[in-house]
Design a protein around this motif. Sequence first.
Motif, PDB file in Angstrom:
ATOM      1  N   ASP A  36     -13.604   8.436  -6.279  1.00 42.98           N
ATOM      2  CA  ASP A  36     -14.144   9.539  -7.076  1.00 42.98           C
ATOM      3  C   ASP A  36     -14.977  10.492  -6.227  1.00 42.98           C
ATOM      4  N   GLY A  37     -14.634  10.600  -4.928  1.00 45.79           N
ATOM      5  CA  GLY A  37     -15.500  11.330  -4.027  1.00 45.79           C
ATOM      6  C   GLY A  37     -15.374  12.837  -4.071  1.00 45.79           C
ATOM      7  N   THR A  38     -14.229  13.346  -4.449  1.00 45.28           N
ATOM      8  CA  THR A  38     -14.053  14.791  -4.517  1.00 45.28           C
ATOM      9  C   THR A  38     -13.458  15.139  -5.885  1.00 45.28           C
ATOM     10  N   PRO A  39     -13.561  16.407  -6.291  1.00 47.56           N
ATOM     11  CA  PRO A  39     -13.012  16.784  -7.600  1.00 47.56           C
ATOM     12  C   PRO A  39     -11.500  16.656  -7.702  1.00 47.56           C
ATOM     13  N   HIS A  40     -10.793  16.698  -6.548  1.00 42.46           N
ATOM     14  CA  HIS A  40      -9.338  16.827  -6.602  1.00 42.46           C
ATOM     15  C   HIS A  40      -8.563  15.698  -5.909  1.00 42.46           C
ATOM     16  N   VAL A  41      -9.250  14.771  -5.233  1.00 51.57           N
ATOM     17  CA  VAL A  41      -8.550  13.775  -4.417  1.00 51.57           C
ATOM     18  C   VAL A  41      -9.224  12.407  -4.553  1.00 51.57           C
ATOM     19  N   SER A  42      -8.404  11.363  -4.712  1.00 52.47           N
ATOM     20  CA  SER A  42      -8.871   9.976  -4.630  1.00 52.47           C
ATOM     21  C   SER A  42      -8.322   9.356  -3.350  1.00 52.47           C
ATOM     22  N   SER A  43      -9.070   8.417  -2.774  1.00 55.62           N
ATOM     23  CA  SER A  43      -8.583   7.738  -1.568  1.00 55.62           C
ATOM     24  C   SER A  43      -9.022   6.282  -1.578  1.00 55.62           C
ATOM     25  N   LYS A  44      -8.220   5.449  -0.909  1.00 59.41           N
ATOM     26  CA  LYS A  44      -8.568   4.036  -0.750  1.00 59.41           C
ATOM     27  C   LYS A  44      -7.858   3.490   0.481  1.00 59.41           C
ATOM     28  N   ASP A  45      -8.363   2.371   1.003  1.00 60.73           N
ATOM     29  CA  ASP A  45      -7.792   1.741   2.183  1.00 60.73           C
ATOM     30  C   ASP A  45      -7.013   0.498   1.801  1.00 60.73           C
ATOM     31  N   ILE A  46      -5.906   0.283   2.501  1.00 62.65           N
ATOM     32  CA  ILE A  46      -5.079  -0.894   2.239  1.00 62.65           C
ATOM     33  C   ILE A  46      -4.647  -1.525   3.573  1.00 62.65           C
ATOM     34  N   ILE A  47      -4.299  -2.807   3.519  1.00 59.97           N
ATOM     35  CA  ILE A  47      -3.789  -3.519   4.691  1.00 59.97           C
ATOM     36  C   ILE A  47      -2.274  -3.626   4.578  1.00 59.97           C
ATOM     37  N   ILE A  48      -1.586  -3.217   5.615  1.00 64.17           N
ATOM     38  CA  ILE A  48      -0.125  -3.314   5.659  1.00 64.17           C
ATOM     39  C   ILE A  48       0.297  -4.614   6.327  1.00 64.17           C
ATOM     40  N   SER A  49      -0.377  -4.964   7.421  1.00 64.70           N
ATOM     41  CA  SER A  49      -0.030  -6.166   8.175  1.00 64.70           C
ATOM     42  C   SER A  49      -1.289  -6.728   8.828  1.00 64.70           C
ATOM     43  N   ASN A  51      -0.922  -9.225  11.245  1.00 67.80           N
ATOM     44  CA  ASN A  51      -0.507  -9.505  12.620  1.00 67.80           C
ATOM     45  C   ASN A  51       0.884  -8.929  12.872  1.00 67.80           C
ATOM     46  N   PRO A  52       0.974  -7.759  13.526  1.00 64.05           N
ATOM     47  CA  PRO A  52      -0.123  -7.007  14.135  1.00 64.05           C
ATOM     48  C   PRO A  52      -1.000  -6.324  13.085  1.00 64.05           C
ATOM     49  N   SER A  53      -2.165  -5.884  13.501  1.00 68.18           N
ATOM     50  CA  SER A  53      -3.119  -5.250  12.600  1.00 68.18           C
ATOM     51  C   SER A  53      -2.705  -3.806  12.319  1.00 68.18           C
ATOM     52  N   ILE A  54      -2.190  -3.565  11.100  1.00 71.10           N
ATOM     53  CA  ILE A  54      -1.796  -2.217  10.662  1.00 71.10           C
ATOM     54  C   ILE A  54      -2.405  -1.995   9.284  1.00 71.10           C
ATOM     55  N   SER A  55      -3.039  -0.870   9.101  1.00 72.72           N
ATOM     56  CA  SER A  55      -3.613  -0.538   7.807  1.00 72.72           C
ATOM     57  C   SER A  55      -3.388   0.943   7.541  1.00 72.72           C
ATOM     58  N   ALA A  56      -3.912   1.431   6.425  1.00 72.37           N
ATOM     59  CA  ALA A  56      -3.701   2.838   6.083  1.00 72.37           C
ATOM     60  C   ALA A  56      -4.735   3.281   5.069  1.00 72.37           C
ATOM     61  N   ARG A  57      -4.948   4.579   5.017  1.00 77.33           N
ATOM     62  CA  ARG A  57      -5.731   5.192   3.946  1.00 77.33           C
ATOM     63  C   ARG A  57      -4.781   5.992   3.077  1.00 77.33           C
ATOM     64  N   SER A  85      -8.548   8.074  14.408  1.00 78.43           N
ATOM     65  CA  SER A  85      -8.303   7.033  13.419  1.00 78.43           C
ATOM     66  C   SER A  85      -7.954   7.657  12.081  1.00 78.43           C
ATOM     67  N   ALA A  86      -7.160   6.946  11.323  1.00 78.38           N
ATOM     68  CA  ALA A  86      -6.899   7.345   9.936  1.00 78.38           C
ATOM     69  C   ALA A  86      -8.173   7.282   9.106  1.00 78.38           C
ATOM     70  N   PHE A  87      -9.177   6.546   9.582  1.00 72.06           N
ATOM     71  CA  PHE A  87     -10.422   6.358   8.846  1.00 72.06           C
ATOM     72  C   PHE A  87     -11.562   7.221   9.386  1.00 72.06           C
ATOM     73  N   SER A  88     -11.273   8.133  10.280  1.00 69.80           N
ATOM     74  CA  SER A  88     -12.333   8.952  10.866  1.00 69.80           C
ATOM     75  C   SER A  88     -12.693  10.121   9.957  1.00 69.80           C
ATOM     76  N   GLU A  89     -13.898  10.616  10.168  1.00 69.57           N
ATOM     77  CA  GLU A  89     -14.386  11.779   9.437  1.00 69.57           C
ATOM     78  C   GLU A  89     -13.429  12.950   9.578  1.00 69.57           C
ATOM     79  N   LEU A  90     -12.901  13.138  10.793  1.00 68.75           N
ATOM     80  CA  LEU A  90     -12.018  14.272  11.072  1.00 68.75           C
ATOM     81  C   LEU A  90     -10.798  14.248  10.157  1.00 68.75           C
TER      82      LEU A  90
END
Length: 319
Positions: A36-49, A51-57, A85-90
């Motif tokens: 609920d961080g912005t008026p127009h977009v929701s986001s969350k993090d998930i784990i894909i794997s 081993n190897p370590s793969i995740s996503a936002r 990173s997919a999780f960086s401020e940028l």
Amino acid sequence: MASKEIEKEIPTYITLYKDGTVDRPRQTPYAAPSLDGTPHVSSKDIIISQNPSISARLYLPKPLPQTHKLPILVYFHGGGFFFESAFSELYHNYFNTFVSRLPVLVVSVEYRLAPEHYLPAAYDDCFAALQWVASHSSNNTTEPWLIDYGDFSRIFIGGDSAGGNIVHNVAMRAGSEALEEGGNVNLLGAIYVHPYFYSSEAIGSESVSEHEKSLGYIVWDFVYPNAPGGINNPMVNPFAPGAPSLASLGCSKILVCLAGNDSIRDRGVWFFEGLNKSGWKGKSELFEEAGEDHVYHIFHPETEKAKKITDRMASFILD
């Protein structure tokens, strides 16, 4: 205290010390996702794997569509294969702006970085992430955002800089490996934004005498030191002798985005022209913004020129 011994470095970008530690001075800070961080977009993090370590936002526009599903954009961030990173401020700020303008479900992939994990680890991770997304078409996995809101007949891949290079290698692999058995899966398009390609021969405005000292050369040696063929490996030089034909690309349309002041702008033109001569049967488009530098839209997503490239991507995805 004595300073640590340096194993190798790209000054101002990355330093690998002999004790195995790494400094990444250009890395931007972590940013938390928000439902609920912005008026127009929701986001969350998930784990894909694990081993190897793969995740996503994941990013979803708000309000959510009630009568139709959204195209899916699987995105690979830039950073030379060794930082960001997919999780960086940028990238978090970029996608909050991007998704507020474009009704699309974004899967921004967190892949392994060099030098802890040299290439081809990032390529393998990103293809695995695409396969994971596609696997939801038959409802045999558990990410509800993809199942409830994703249109698997309209999957796109995209990325900037090193991520644009990853886009190419994932698209090539998708031309020869199935994404999902059964299901209504279609990798419809690929978006190459300021893509990183290189070769042993200087082209365009590149300096012949300084070519082997250029950043493009140095980065490849840093992130894939044992690459067969070196800088002429097909993963960075798609037109190297013995490279697989681009005719086998596994999507039906491609958008190449360039910036007029970008030091690798001529490589994007080189790729686009070679693509159109390759025998690939898809539809190709070229977008260039004059007077702008490398990934200008990522650094300043609220500017008019950034909105312009987003709108071009929107027309490419939604057309």
